[in-house]
Design an enzyme around this catalytic site. Structure first.
Site, PDB file in Angstrom:
ATOM      1  N   TYR A 139      -9.220   5.747 -13.015  1.00  9.55           N
ATOM      2  CA  TYR A 139      -9.141   6.388 -11.696  1.00  9.55           C
ATOM      3  C   TYR A 139      -8.887   7.887 -11.763  1.00  9.55           C
ATOM      4  CZ  TYR A 139      -7.610   1.544 -10.565  1.00  9.55           C
ATOM      5  OH  TYR A 139      -7.474   0.187 -10.448  1.00  9.55           O
ATOM      6  N   TYR A 150       0.814  -1.308 -12.538  1.00 11.34           N
ATOM      7  CA  TYR A 150      -0.595  -1.226 -12.947  1.00 11.34           C
ATOM      8  C   TYR A 150      -0.777  -0.557 -14.310  1.00 11.34           C
ATOM      9  CZ  TYR A 150      -1.013  -2.482  -8.045  1.00 11.34           C
ATOM     10  OH  TYR A 150      -0.871  -3.121  -6.840  1.00 11.34           O
ATOM     11  N   ARG A 201      -5.047   3.647 -16.224  1.00 16.66           N
ATOM     12  CA  ARG A 201      -5.266   4.304 -14.936  1.00 16.66           C
ATOM     13  C   ARG A 201      -5.936   5.674 -15.056  1.00 16.66           C
ATOM     14  NH1 ARG A 201      -1.575   5.588 -11.764  1.00 16.66           N
ATOM     15  NH2 ARG A 201      -2.771   5.245  -9.879  1.00 16.66           N
ATOM     16  N   GLU A 259       3.912  -6.665   1.581  1.00 20.31           N
ATOM     17  CA  GLU A 259       3.672  -7.000   0.175  1.00 20.31           C
ATOM     18  C   GLU A 259       3.617  -5.758  -0.710  1.00 20.31           C
ATOM     19  OE1 GLU A 259       0.753 -10.882   0.617  1.00 20.31           O
ATOM     20  OE2 GLU A 259      -0.134  -8.881   0.687  1.00 20.31           O
ATOM     21  N   PRO A 260       4.735  -5.076  -0.900  1.00 17.70           N
ATOM     22  CA  PRO A 260       4.705  -3.898  -1.774  1.00 17.70           C
ATOM     23  C   PRO A 260       4.530  -4.272  -3.230  1.00 17.70           C
ATOM     24  CG  PRO A 260       6.964  -4.410  -1.120  1.00 17.70           C
ATOM     25  CD  PRO A 260       6.075  -5.347  -0.353  1.00 17.70           C
ATOM     26  N   CYS A 266     -10.873   4.798 -29.379  1.00 15.90           N
ATOM     27  CA  CYS A 266     -12.170   5.389 -29.704  1.00 15.90           C
ATOM     28  C   CYS A 266     -13.002   5.606 -28.455  1.00 15.90           C
ATOM     29  CB  CYS A 266     -12.886   4.515 -30.720  1.00 15.90           C
ATOM     30  SG  CYS A 266     -12.000   4.519 -32.271  1.00 15.90           S
ATOM     31  N   GLU A 267     -12.536   6.498 -27.612  1.00 12.46           N
ATOM     32  CA  GLU A 267     -13.197   6.889 -26.373  1.00 12.46           C
ATOM     33  C   GLU A 267     -12.796   8.333 -26.133  1.00 12.46           C
ATOM     34  OE1 GLU A 267     -15.160   3.528 -24.872  1.00 12.46           O
ATOM     35  OE2 GLU A 267     -14.929   5.398 -23.750  1.00 12.46           O
ATOM     36  N   GLY A 269       0.760  -1.244   0.000  1.00 17.43           N
ATOM     37  CA  GLY A 269       0.000   0.000   0.000  1.00 17.43           C
ATOM     38  C   GLY A 269       0.786   1.287   0.000  1.00 17.43           C
ATOM     39  N   ARG A 325       2.983  -1.491  -5.998  1.00 19.33           N
ATOM     40  CA  ARG A 325       3.225  -0.206  -6.668  1.00 19.33           C
ATOM     41  C   ARG A 325       4.588   0.391  -6.300  1.00 19.33           C
ATOM     42  NH1 ARG A 325      -0.930   3.074  -8.099  1.00 19.33           N
ATOM     43  NH2 ARG A 325      -2.247   1.959  -6.621  1.00 19.33           N
TER      44      ARG A 325
HETATM   45  C1  LIG Z   1      -2.769  -5.042  -4.301  1.00 26.13           C
HETATM   46  C2  LIG Z   1      -2.255  -5.791  -3.143  1.00 26.13           C
HETATM   47  C3  LIG Z   1      -0.968  -5.550  -2.666  1.00 26.13           C
HETATM   48  C4  LIG Z   1      -0.068  -4.481  -3.235  1.00 26.13           C
HETATM   49  O1  LIG Z   1      -0.586  -3.216  -3.089  1.00 26.13           O
HETATM   50  P1  LIG Z   1       0.295  -1.935  -3.517  1.00 26.13           P
HETATM   51  O2  LIG Z   1      -0.570  -0.790  -3.193  1.00 26.13           O
HETATM   52  O3  LIG Z   1       0.538  -2.073  -4.982  1.00 26.13           O
HETATM   53  O4  LIG Z   1       1.543  -1.982  -2.728  1.00 26.13           O
HETATM   54  C5  LIG Z   1      -0.500  -6.321  -1.632  1.00 26.13           C
HETATM   55  N1  LIG Z   1      -1.276  -7.299  -1.079  1.00 26.13           N
HETATM   56  C6  LIG Z   1      -2.516  -7.561  -1.508  1.00 26.13           C
HETATM   57  C7  LIG Z   1      -3.294  -8.633  -0.885  1.00 26.13           C
HETATM   58  C8  LIG Z   1      -3.050  -6.816  -2.550  1.00 26.13           C
HETATM   59  O5  LIG Z   1      -4.302  -7.061  -2.963  1.00 26.13           O
END
Ligand SMILES: *Cc1c(COP(=O)(O)O)cnc(C)c1O
Length: 482
Positions: free
Chosen positions: A376, A432, A372, A332-333, A403-404, A290, A335
């Site tokens: 978003y 992403y 994106r 779990e990085p 075509c959007e 995150g 992005r």
């Molecule tokens: C998407 C996701 C991540 C990675 O999120 P980032 O914002 O890209 O770091 C890690 N763990 C889980 C379970 C996810 O769904």
């Protein structure tokens, strides 16, 4: 061999053409020129890859490769991935975990951000693990050389095939719901030894970029509701085929605040007390990903070091307060691990000026290689590859070719005067983009080149239009008509 990561980027890069967050209200004056502060220790805080530099004619290079040469040699649109940035980021996560967490730790790359054999191999060589959310990502991880005991499988609706693939390779399955458990209990008897599991629950903390909420329950499709936690832990205690390795939660993405993860540590430590009291080993605590990155100059995310230190300190003290033996800390990085390593190159094509309103400059890609902005309203920063430091005199809207009407990559962008054939470089596209891309309008997917020390390697080949017909079938009765 692992090439060294440059300790400091070469000449400081002046990046004049920032986006303005102007929505759709017509042209805005060019954003003030800014200086990209190069912080090689935490690539997520930079706009450009850490190896970005200028040649003697002030043209933009990444990994010592001239971007306009790459565009000429490999065509556009082109995804460019900077190996130095990717490796520096992996090392930053590893080192920060080692420095600030008193127990064992492991960073897992969330491969949904950008899944390929080359990225897997790089991340594996840096000692990280990986999280996969489908058979495709899992296969990529295994074929890319990631050791199975460093892989976890996520997903809120895993198929039997995906679970079987994970279990037969000894990959840890993050159990998300009761159906996962039902399917796994059917697979387990055919598997020698216990099936390794983690349990995902909804921690009642949800975070979007600039707001976060804490509640007892969250409206989320992922993981067990906190109400269910005790019953699923009790159920698992009776499953002799299962080993519960740990607990998992993930609270959001592109997060700039630190408090939500501090709060998460307490919630997870409480759950760990419960799990261990019911006899589970539960040696791992996985706090998800995150951490945000800088897409435009006004973004100011925390550094990897600060984020890890905050998470590590909060987890360690929450566990110590509760008398828990320190778990292995996993994060779990996604992005923040790959985004800044990526630059997308496009060629400028047509132009349309609507007097008094705006000028559209069209490029040869758009929403199919970067969904994106249309999905978003995400902002990006772009420059001309061969004139990144020239005065940005013309406000333009950078339009895609799909075509959007909404297929616009950047609004309120200021560039030097452009002509057909100029190469535009869009920064921070490593996450992403390729992984969320499509073949909308039957546009083939771009190639990806990995650059380092003046060498470019194609790591994903460009699709050709004919490739898009591979899975089309024309039944005889229809071909007989033509
Ligand atoms: C998407 C996701 C991540 C990675 O999120 P980032 O914002 O890209 O770091 C890690 N763990 C889980 C379970 C996810 O769904």
């Amino acid at each position: 061999m692992v090439p060294p990561v440059p300790s400091a980027a070469a000449p400081t890069l002046q990046v004049p053409g920032a986006t303005g967050a102007d929505g759709d209200g017509g042209p805005t004056p060019p954003d003030r020129p800014f200086e990209a502060e190069v912080d090689p220790s935490s690539p997520n805080r930079n706009l450009a890859p850490i190896s970005a530099s200028l040649d003697s004619r002030d043209r933009l290079m990444v990994g010592d490769c001239l971007l306009s040469d790459l565009a000429r040699d490999y065509g556009t649109p082109l995804y460019v991935l900077d190996e130095a940035t990717l490796r520096a980021t992996c090392r930053a996560y590893r080192q920060a975990l080692e420095d600030s967490y008193p127990g064992p730790s492991l960073a897992l790359y969330a491969s949904k951000a950008n899944s390929s054999l080359a990225i897997t191999a790089l991340v594996a060589s840096e000692g990280l693990g990986l999280d996969a959310v489908s058979a495709g990502e899992l296969l990529t991880a295994l074929e890319g050389g990631m050791p199975p005991d460093r892989i976890v499988l996520h997903g809120n609706n895993k198929s039997l095939q995906e679970l079987e693939l994970a279990v037969c390779h000894g990959v840890t399955v993050v159990v998300d719901n009761w159906l996962d458990l039902e399917l796994l209990s059917g697979i387990a008897p055919a598997h020698p030894g216990p099936v390794r599991l983690m349990l995902r629950f909804t921690p009642g903390i949800e975070c979007h970029t600039h707001e976060y909420i804490r509640t007892g329950h969250l409206d989320s499709k992922f993981g067990f509701d906190p109400d269910q936690l005790e019953s699923v832990l009790r159920h698992l205690a009776g499953c002799s085929w299962a080993w519960l390795d740990g607990l998992h939660a993930h609270i959001g993405s592109q997060i700039f605040e630190l408090q939500p993860h501090r709060d998460l540590a307490g919630v997870m430590a409480d759950a760990l007390v419960l799990a261990r009291s019911l006899g589970h080993r539960c040696s791992d605590l996985n706090v998800g990903g995150g951490l945000g990155i800088r897409y435009v100059s006004s973004d100011d995310p925390p550094s990897i070091q600060q984020w890890v230190a905050d998470v590590a300190t909060a987890v360690a003290s929450a566990c110590t307060e509760r008398g828990l033996t320190l778990p292995r800390l996993l994060c779990e990085p996604g992005r923040s691990l790959v985004a800044t390593a990526g630059v997308t190159l496009y060629s400028v094509g047509s132009r349309k000026t609507i007097p008094g309103l705006r000028t559209y400059v069209a490029i040869d890609g758009g929403m199919s290689d970067n969904p994106r902005p249309i999905t978003y309203k995400s902002l990006y920063t772009a420059v001309l590859a061969d004139r990144p430091t020239a005065p940005a005199t013309e406000p333009i809207t950078l339009a895609g070719k799909h075509c959007e009407s909404g297929d616009v990559l950047l609004t309120g962008l200021a560039l030097p005067a452009t002509t057909t054939g100029d190469v535009v470089a869009v920064f921070a596209t490593g996450a992403y983009n390729a992984s969320m891309g499509s073949n909308y309008n039957r546009i083939p997917r771009p190639a990806t080149v990995l650059v380092q020390n003046g060498v470019a390697d194609v790591v994903q080949k460009r699709e050709e239009p004919a490739d898009l017909l591979r899975y089309d079938v024309l039944p005889d009765r229809l071909s007989a008509l033509i």
